[in-house]
Scaffold this active site. Structure first.
Site, PDB file in Angstrom:
ATOM      1  N   GLU A  83       0.969  -1.108  -0.335  1.00 19.31           N
ATOM      2  CA  GLU A  83       0.457   0.048   0.025  1.00 19.31           C
ATOM      3  C   GLU A  83       0.770   0.893   0.468  1.00 19.31           C
ATOM      4  O   GLU A  83       0.318   2.315   0.696  1.00 19.31           O
ATOM      5  CB  GLU A  83      -0.993   0.214   0.930  1.00 19.31           C
ATOM      6  CG  GLU A  83      -0.423  -0.275   2.251  1.00 19.31           C
ATOM      7  CD  GLU A  83      -1.745  -0.248   3.761  1.00 19.31           C
ATOM      8  OE1 GLU A  83      -2.137   0.760   4.107  1.00 19.31           O
ATOM      9  OE2 GLU A  83      -1.855  -1.522   4.147  1.00 19.31           O
ATOM     10  N   CYS A 120      -3.691  -3.859   4.218  1.00 17.51           N
ATOM     11  CA  CYS A 120      -2.967  -4.620   4.902  1.00 17.51           C
ATOM     12  C   CYS A 120      -3.150  -6.109   4.249  1.00 17.51           C
ATOM     13  O   CYS A 120      -2.499  -7.147   4.315  1.00 17.51           O
ATOM     14  CB  CYS A 120      -2.772  -4.343   5.748  1.00 17.51           C
ATOM     15  SG  CYS A 120      -2.213  -2.363   6.121  1.00 17.51           S
ATOM     16  N   SER A 211     -11.190   3.827  12.818  1.00 22.93           N
ATOM     17  CA  SER A 211      -9.821   2.167  12.439  1.00 22.93           C
ATOM     18  C   SER A 211     -10.143   0.993  12.739  1.00 22.93           C
ATOM     19  O   SER A 211     -10.478  -0.490  13.009  1.00 22.93           O
ATOM     20  CB  SER A 211      -8.916   2.896  12.073  1.00 22.93           C
ATOM     21  OG  SER A 211      -7.764   2.563  12.948  1.00 22.93           O
ATOM     22  N   HIS A 244      -2.887 -10.124  11.776  1.00 23.34           N
ATOM     23  CA  HIS A 244      -2.847  -8.402  11.594  1.00 23.34           C
ATOM     24  C   HIS A 244      -2.634  -7.655  12.181  1.00 23.34           C
ATOM     25  O   HIS A 244      -2.978  -7.241  13.820  1.00 23.34           O
ATOM     26  CB  HIS A 244      -3.268  -7.504  10.289  1.00 23.34           C
ATOM     27  CG  HIS A 244      -3.170  -6.405  10.298  1.00 23.34           C
ATOM     28  ND1 HIS A 244      -1.791  -6.237   9.682  1.00 23.34           N
ATOM     29  CD2 HIS A 244      -3.490  -5.019  10.542  1.00 23.34           C
ATOM     30  CE1 HIS A 244      -1.974  -5.372   9.282  1.00 23.34           C
ATOM     31  NE2 HIS A 244      -2.722  -4.543  10.215  1.00 23.34           N
TER      32      HIS A 244
HETATM   33  N1  CAA Z   1       0.775   3.891  30.519  1.00 22.57           N
HETATM   34  C1  CAA Z   1       0.410   2.779  30.187  1.00 22.57           C
HETATM   35  N2  CAA Z   1      -0.966   2.535  29.103  1.00 22.57           N
HETATM   36  C2  CAA Z   1      -0.666   4.461  28.246  1.00 22.57           C
HETATM   37  C3  CAA Z   1      -0.739   5.106  28.422  1.00 22.57           C
HETATM   38  C4  CAA Z   1       0.886   4.756  29.579  1.00 22.57           C
HETATM   39  N3  CAA Z   1       1.219   5.861  30.751  1.00 22.57           N
HETATM   40  N4  CAA Z   1      -0.350   5.895  28.125  1.00 22.57           N
HETATM   41  C5  CAA Z   1      -1.799   5.873  27.061  1.00 22.57           C
HETATM   42  N5  CAA Z   1      -1.497   4.094  27.357  1.00 22.57           N
HETATM   43  C6  CAA Z   1      -2.466   3.699  26.432  1.00 22.57           C
HETATM   44  C7  CAA Z   1      -3.952   3.800  26.310  1.00 22.57           C
HETATM   45  O1  CAA Z   1      -4.901   3.711  27.465  1.00 22.57           O
HETATM   46  C8  CAA Z   1      -4.100   3.108  25.227  1.00 22.57           C
HETATM   47  O2  CAA Z   1      -4.486   2.363  25.525  1.00 22.57           O
HETATM   48  P1  CAA Z   1      -6.234   0.794  25.032  1.00 22.57           P
HETATM   49  O3  CAA Z   1      -6.713   1.688  23.897  1.00 22.57           O
HETATM   50  O4  CAA Z   1      -6.036  -0.015  25.358  1.00 22.57           O
HETATM   51  O5  CAA Z   1      -6.815   2.437  26.451  1.00 22.57           O
HETATM   52  C9  CAA Z   1      -3.084   3.332  24.091  1.00 22.57           C
HETATM   53  O6  CAA Z   1      -2.007   3.633  25.577  1.00 22.57           O
HETATM   54  C10 CAA Z   1      -3.024   4.267  22.959  1.00 22.57           C
HETATM   55  O7  CAA Z   1      -3.065   5.433  23.486  1.00 22.57           O
HETATM   56  P2  CAA Z   1      -3.737   6.404  23.065  1.00 22.57           P
HETATM   57  O8  CAA Z   1      -5.132   5.921  22.182  1.00 22.57           O
HETATM   58  O9  CAA Z   1      -4.199   7.500  23.759  1.00 22.57           O
HETATM   59  O10 CAA Z   1      -3.303   6.915  21.711  1.00 22.57           O
HETATM   60  P3  CAA Z   1      -3.051   7.546  20.165  1.00 22.57           P
HETATM   61  O11 CAA Z   1      -4.319   8.377  20.590  1.00 22.57           O
HETATM   62  O12 CAA Z   1      -2.287   8.786  20.440  1.00 22.57           O
HETATM   63  O13 CAA Z   1      -2.781   6.342  19.270  1.00 22.57           O
HETATM   64  C11 CAA Z   1      -3.843   5.672  17.820  1.00 22.57           C
HETATM   65  C12 CAA Z   1      -3.072   5.341  18.786  1.00 22.57           C
HETATM   66  C13 CAA Z   1      -5.365   5.726  17.209  1.00 22.57           C
HETATM   67  C14 CAA Z   1      -4.271   3.936  17.619  1.00 22.57           C
HETATM   68  C15 CAA Z   1      -2.790   5.571  16.421  1.00 22.57           C
HETATM   69  O14 CAA Z   1      -1.603   5.269  16.912  1.00 22.57           O
HETATM   70  C16 CAA Z   1      -2.655   5.297  15.165  1.00 22.57           C
HETATM   71  O15 CAA Z   1      -3.882   6.600  14.887  1.00 22.57           O
HETATM   72  N6  CAA Z   1      -2.723   4.231  14.417  1.00 22.57           N
HETATM   73  C17 CAA Z   1      -2.806   4.417  13.319  1.00 22.57           C
HETATM   74  C18 CAA Z   1      -4.502   3.783  12.485  1.00 22.57           C
HETATM   75  C19 CAA Z   1      -3.981   2.358  13.255  1.00 22.57           C
HETATM   76  O16 CAA Z   1      -3.293   1.593  13.620  1.00 22.57           O
HETATM   77  N7  CAA Z   1      -5.252   1.655  13.385  1.00 22.57           N
HETATM   78  C20 CAA Z   1      -5.624   0.551  13.785  1.00 22.57           C
HETATM   79  C21 CAA Z   1      -6.804  -0.576  13.126  1.00 22.57           C
HETATM   80  S1  CAA Z   1      -6.211  -0.245  11.127  1.00 22.57           S
HETATM   81  C22 CAA Z   1      -5.264  -1.366  10.788  1.00 22.57           C
HETATM   82  O17 CAA Z   1      -5.149  -2.353  11.777  1.00 22.57           O
HETATM   83  C23 CAA Z   1      -5.019  -0.920   9.628  1.00 22.57           C
HETATM   84  C24 CAA Z   1      -2.892  -0.930   9.509  1.00 22.57           C
HETATM   85  O18 CAA Z   1      -2.857  -1.635   9.831  1.00 22.57           O
HETATM   86  C25 CAA Z   1      -3.265   0.764   9.483  1.00 22.57           C
END
Ligand code: CAA
Length: 447
Positions: A83, A120, A211, A244
């Site tokens: 991709e 993916c 997502s 995945h």
């Molecule tokens: N100690 C322990 N855990 C902590 C923490 C700390 N100090 N601070 C935060 N966390 C945890 C949060 O609770 C969260 O876990 P939970 O979801 O279990 O509650 C985790 O760490 C991540 O924290 P946030 O949700 O605050 O993180 P974020 O909002 O900055 O980003 C994300 C997370 C939205 C996944 C971001 O990384 C993102 O946009 N990623 C790209 C999209 C993606 O990968 N999506 C996955 C599904 S789509 C897919 O699979 C296709 C692909 O390959 C892209």
């Protein structure tokens, strides 16, 4: 029927490393545990300035061909799943074939080449294409080369920046395979979604939280569809479940959902009911909101139970080993998870032959696919031959300012005219050398 499946596998990691807790977290002002515990990642692999999706794909493929003693005459099909393609017309597989032809006697003139796109999940689809081609008797005794390759980069400052990665996996799909035999039982969950996409742009537009919901919904549908052809799943039926893995924390969520689904209406649910009650059933609730709240409470309890933790530690956690150190490799990610599982079996000295893997692939946009595979006699030799630990140890550890530079190098709108020195020295590999007269990318093999 002669078995068909994955006969050999090779992995090529990007040669740079971004340390998430020690380099990324301080710059973002975040607690390092957000990355190590929350997302479940320690590092991401990054491409050096002379690496891209073609070099990583060709390097993985060359290693695989050398190890298996193959020449171009043995390969009837080259499919690249990515991709991260940089051309809307000319497929990456033609570039890869060109690279390989520069180092082998003979050519791939006879080989059908293509490029698969569905985020993916495309790598798994390319394996299906190869399987179908062989099963249809069209392969004339030749094998298919399936390569997954991505530079999974996000725009600077995007929440996805923490989940980047770069690498390729080359797989040989063949009759009488040595690693895993594929089966015809498959399940799909597929819907038109706008959760993650790249409409004529290099870096993705992502609705991160959504997502994750879409991933879980499509996985649930794929599981139900799989059961409609293969029958209800039993917990003990499969040895490992590679998913995945955009980041290990996502798989933690998917595994819990899968476990809840599989134990529903079974003795496992009854045994757990003494401690945490039975699973909420929708008809017992006045509205959807109340039902969903009850499900969330049940899941919170379920994940703390001994049977769940035991199953997760044995079946899912071992699939995340490599992912923690490399980040998201998009199309390669589920295939890296399979390799991690098999490496775990080596560490445990587990025989594994004849055991089943339940493989759960996913692509944004969105589609999940679930199928079963059976581990074959020669798996151990094939997996022991991988040098991925040495590759990961040899990665150059980027400082923050070096990371900023190398991210710019790989950003199409910025890289022209920039002159950042490579961080590593190429050694027996294909490298990107620049652009030709029609703006094609050019490559050479460095001894
Ligand atoms: N100690 C322990 N855990 C902590 C923490 C700390 N100090 N601070 C935060 N966390 C945890 C949060 O609770 C969260 O876990 P939970 O979801 O279990 O509650 C985790 O760490 C991540 O924290 P946030 O949700 O605050 O993180 P974020 O909002 O900055 O980003 C994300 C997370 C939205 C996944 C971001 O990384 C993102 O946009 N990623 C790209 C999209 C993606 O990968 N999506 C996955 C599904 S789509 C897919 O699979 C296709 C692909 O390959 C892209």
């Amino acid at each position: 029927m002669t078995p068909v499946g994955i006969d050999a596998v090779e992995i090529w990691s990007g040669k740079l490393k971004l340390d998430l807790p020690n380099t990324f977290a301080p710059e973002k002002g975040d607690d390092p545990a957000k990355y190590t515990k929350g997302l479940g990642l320690t590092d991401s692999s990054f491409p050096d300035v002379y690496e891209d999706i073609v070099t990583m794909a060709a390097n993985a493929a060359k290693r695989l061909m050398d190890r298996e003693g193959l020449t171009p005459a043995d390969v009837g099909r080259i499919d690249v799943a990515t991709e991260s393609a940089f051309d809307h017309s000319k497929p990456v597989s033609t570039y890869v074939a060109g690279c390989l032809e520069s180092v082998y006697d003979g050519d791939f003139t006879h080989a059908n080449k293509g490029e698969r796109k569905f985020a993916c999940v495309a790598g798994t689809q390319a394996i299906d294409d190869a399987y179908n081609w062989i099963r249809a008797g069209r392969n004339r005794g030749r094998a298919a080369l399936v390569i997954t390759t991505d530079t999974a980069l996000y725009a600077r400052g995007d929440p996805g920046e923490a989940t980047q990665g770069a690498g390729a996996v080359a797989m040989l799909v063949d009759e009488d395979p040595s690693i895993v035999e594929l089966s015809t039982a498959q399940g799909y969950g597929s819907k038109d979604e706008t959760d993650f996409l790249k409409p004529n742009q290099q870096f993705p537009s992502v609705d991160g939280k959504r997502s994750m919901q879409v991933y879980l919904s499509r996985m649930r549908e794929a599981l139900e569809d799989y059961e409609s052809v293969a029958g209800d799943l039993e917990l003990t039926e499969f040895r490992y479940a590679p998913f995945h893995t955009p980041f290990p924390g996502m798989v933690r969520k998917a595994a819990l959902l899968a476990y809840r689904h599989v134990i529903r209406d079974t003795d496992h649910e009854t045994a757990l009911a003494e401690d945490i009650g039975r699973q909420p059933r929708e008809p017992d609730f006045e509205d959807r909101e109340a039902y969903e709240a009850a499900i969330r409470d049940y899941m919170d309890e379920l994940k703390t139970t001994e049977p769940y933790q035991h199953w997760y530690d044995d079946t899912v956690e071992p699939t995340l080993g490599l992912s923690r150190s490399v980040g998201n490799w998009y199309t390669s990610s589920v295939h890296v998870a399979r390799v991690s599982a098999l490496r775990d079996a080596i560490a445990r000295d587990d025989a594994l032959v004849g055991d089943t893997l339940l493989v759960a692939s996913y692509g944004s946009g969105a589609q999940a696919e679930i199928h079963a595979e059976t581990v074959c006699e020669g798996w151990r030799t094939g997996i022991e031959a991988l040098d991925i630990d040495a590759q990961l140890d040899a990665r150059y550890d980027l400082s923050w300012s070096e990371y900023e530079d190398v991210h710019d190098v790989h950003e199409y709108d910025k890289d022209l005219g920039r002159d950042v020195e490579a961080f590593t020295v190429p050694d027996g590999e294909f490298v990107f050398t620049g652009w030709g007269r029609m703006n094609e990318r050019t490559y050479e093999y460095v001894e």
